[in-house]
Design an enzyme around this catalytic site. Sequence first.
Site, PDB file in Angstrom:
ATOM      1  N   TRP A 102      13.268 -25.057 -51.756  1.00  0.00           N
ATOM      2  CA  TRP A 102      13.684 -24.903 -53.157  1.00  0.00           C
ATOM      3  C   TRP A 102      14.744 -23.832 -53.295  1.00  0.00           C
ATOM      4  O   TRP A 102      15.703 -23.980 -54.054  1.00  0.00           O
ATOM      5  CB  TRP A 102      12.480 -24.647 -54.063  1.00  0.00           C
ATOM      6  CG  TRP A 102      11.614 -25.859 -54.159  1.00  0.00           C
ATOM      7  CD1 TRP A 102      10.328 -25.985 -53.720  1.00  0.00           C
ATOM      8  CD2 TRP A 102      11.973 -27.152 -54.685  1.00  0.00           C
ATOM      9  NE1 TRP A 102       9.869 -27.259 -53.946  1.00  0.00           N
ATOM     10  CE2 TRP A 102      10.853 -27.992 -54.535  1.00  0.00           C
ATOM     11  CE3 TRP A 102      13.126 -27.675 -55.261  1.00  0.00           C
ATOM     12  CZ2 TRP A 102      10.850 -29.330 -54.947  1.00  0.00           C
ATOM     13  CZ3 TRP A 102      13.134 -29.008 -55.673  1.00  0.00           C
ATOM     14  CH2 TRP A 102      12.010 -29.814 -55.517  1.00  0.00           C
ATOM     15  N   ASP A 172      12.672 -18.468 -59.796  1.00  0.00           N
ATOM     16  CA  ASP A 172      12.141 -19.818 -59.970  1.00  0.00           C
ATOM     17  C   ASP A 172      10.636 -19.718 -59.762  1.00  0.00           C
ATOM     18  O   ASP A 172      10.171 -19.479 -58.653  1.00  0.00           O
ATOM     19  CB  ASP A 172      12.788 -20.746 -58.932  1.00  0.00           C
ATOM     20  CG  ASP A 172      12.184 -22.156 -58.936  1.00  0.00           C
ATOM     21  OD1 ASP A 172      11.319 -22.441 -59.788  1.00  0.00           O
ATOM     22  OD2 ASP A 172      12.595 -22.962 -58.077  1.00  0.00           O
ATOM     23  N   LYS A 196       3.925 -28.456 -62.758  1.00  0.00           N
ATOM     24  CA  LYS A 196       2.996 -28.028 -61.719  1.00  0.00           C
ATOM     25  C   LYS A 196       1.814 -27.265 -62.322  1.00  0.00           C
ATOM     26  O   LYS A 196       0.685 -27.682 -62.191  1.00  0.00           O
ATOM     27  CB  LYS A 196       3.704 -27.176 -60.670  1.00  0.00           C
ATOM     28  CG  LYS A 196       4.373 -28.053 -59.617  1.00  0.00           C
ATOM     29  CD  LYS A 196       5.829 -27.845 -59.484  1.00  0.00           C
ATOM     30  CE  LYS A 196       6.466 -28.909 -58.592  1.00  0.00           C
ATOM     31  NZ  LYS A 196       7.875 -28.654 -58.394  1.00  0.00           N
TER      32      LYS A 196
HETATM   33  C1  LIG Z   1       9.091 -28.734 -58.081  1.00  0.00           C
HETATM   34  C2  LIG Z   1       9.960 -27.564 -57.924  1.00  0.00           C
HETATM   35  C3  LIG Z   1      11.303 -27.567 -58.352  1.00  0.00           C
HETATM   36  C4  LIG Z   1      11.972 -28.800 -58.927  1.00  0.00           C
HETATM   37  O1  LIG Z   1      11.559 -29.035 -60.198  1.00  0.00           O
HETATM   38  P1  LIG Z   1      12.179 -30.241 -61.066  1.00  0.00           P
HETATM   39  O2  LIG Z   1      11.534 -29.977 -62.391  1.00  0.00           O
HETATM   40  O3  LIG Z   1      11.757 -31.510 -60.420  1.00  0.00           O
HETATM   41  O4  LIG Z   1      13.642 -30.092 -61.102  1.00  0.00           O
HETATM   42  C5  LIG Z   1      12.030 -26.415 -58.217  1.00  0.00           C
HETATM   43  N1  LIG Z   1      11.491 -25.299 -57.674  1.00  0.00           N
HETATM   44  C6  LIG Z   1      10.210 -25.270 -57.247  1.00  0.00           C
HETATM   45  C7  LIG Z   1       9.680 -24.003 -56.669  1.00  0.00           C
HETATM   46  C8  LIG Z   1       9.419 -26.385 -57.356  1.00  0.00           C
HETATM   47  O5  LIG Z   1       8.139 -26.357 -56.929  1.00  0.00           O
END
Ligand SMILES: *Cc1c(COP(=O)(O)O)cnc(C)c1O
Length: 360
Positions: A102, A172, A196
């Site tokens: 990521w 993030d 998530k």
């Molecule tokens: C799932 C995830 C993403 C991507 O998220 P989207 O909403 O599908 O763009 C980005 N960073 C992390 C850490 C993730 O787990």
Amino acid sequence: MAERPLNFYAGPAILPLEVLRQAREELLDFNNNGLSILEISHRSKDYAAVNAAAEADLKEVFSVPDNYRVLFLQGGASLQFGMVPMNFLQGGKADYVNTGAWAKKAIKEAKVFGQVHIAASAEDKNFSYVPDPAGLDLTPDARYVHITSNETISGTQWNRYPDTGDVPLVADMSSDILCRKIPVEKFALIYAGAQKNLGPAGVTVVIIRDDMLELCAEGLTTMLSYRTHAEKDSLYNTPPVFSVYLVGLVLKWIKNQGGLAEIESRNREKAARLYETLDGSDFFRPTAAKKDRSLMNVTFRLPSEELEAKFIAESSGAGMVGLKGHRSVGGIRASIYNAFPPEGVDKLIEFMKNFEKANS
Ligand SMILES: *Cc1c(COP(=O)(O)O)cnc(C)c1O
């Protein structure tokens, strides 16, 4: 109705059953107005209350200081990979910590807008650890420092955050937001796709400090400036109303469970039990360095890929879904987000012990 399997999917992921029930209950008639939340104007009084409560509850549950705004945006965390540098990099330099898949995606987007300096990387050991927060090679005049607080694929998580002084820290937190108490005041901007740990897909939460809003680049297309969304309370255009509503229900659920302290203690206990099982076995091999193990995504290997395939097939037969590791790394991944019940972890452990006995 079919029995609900134990849901280990990494995302979209398990939601609290109580939340799903309430949404079902209210689907045809929201707030006694005879219409669904899906069918009423986002300018209505009813929706305004949903939007305001979600912002207020997130601030309360996550202890977000008053000088921050909570925004509900679209485009997922992936759009934030680009929106952060678009607003704040603008030809300057930013520091990124490369902790995994990521982080790499965030780095790729930042390079479109300016210079990226890798302040540390865990690529040398297959992203199995988090670089020492005190040992980052930081650029004094960087526009910001970017980290990925939990690497969903490799199963690592920052347990201490770096001190970046006056340089804004951006994170993030898609896969670990609200899994534990954190010092939000250390961050200038936090973003997270909701699917998530926070709610359904379709909404992305951004927590942004007021002074960052002053720094947004001028001349951006309206929808891609954070300032637009802050000025309009996330209602510049039609928001993902149902997703925001569900995030609101999840926040109320967290409050009803006893707040973040209670959620954190459950998460720590669930993860500890699972890691203890992994550590106590020569059959299962945890892939993340002990000090950096994720509370949310527990990753491990079996002695062979054949046994991993068998493990996934048999666990699925035993009512457990989503245990297959990300296609880029293989192995097993048990995602045990906030809504995942402690009894579910016990069931997995029991299954693992039986599987080990039968196959070693
Ligand atoms: C799932 C995830 C993403 C991507 O998220 P989207 O909403 O599908 O763009 C980005 N960073 C992390 C850490 C993730 O787990």
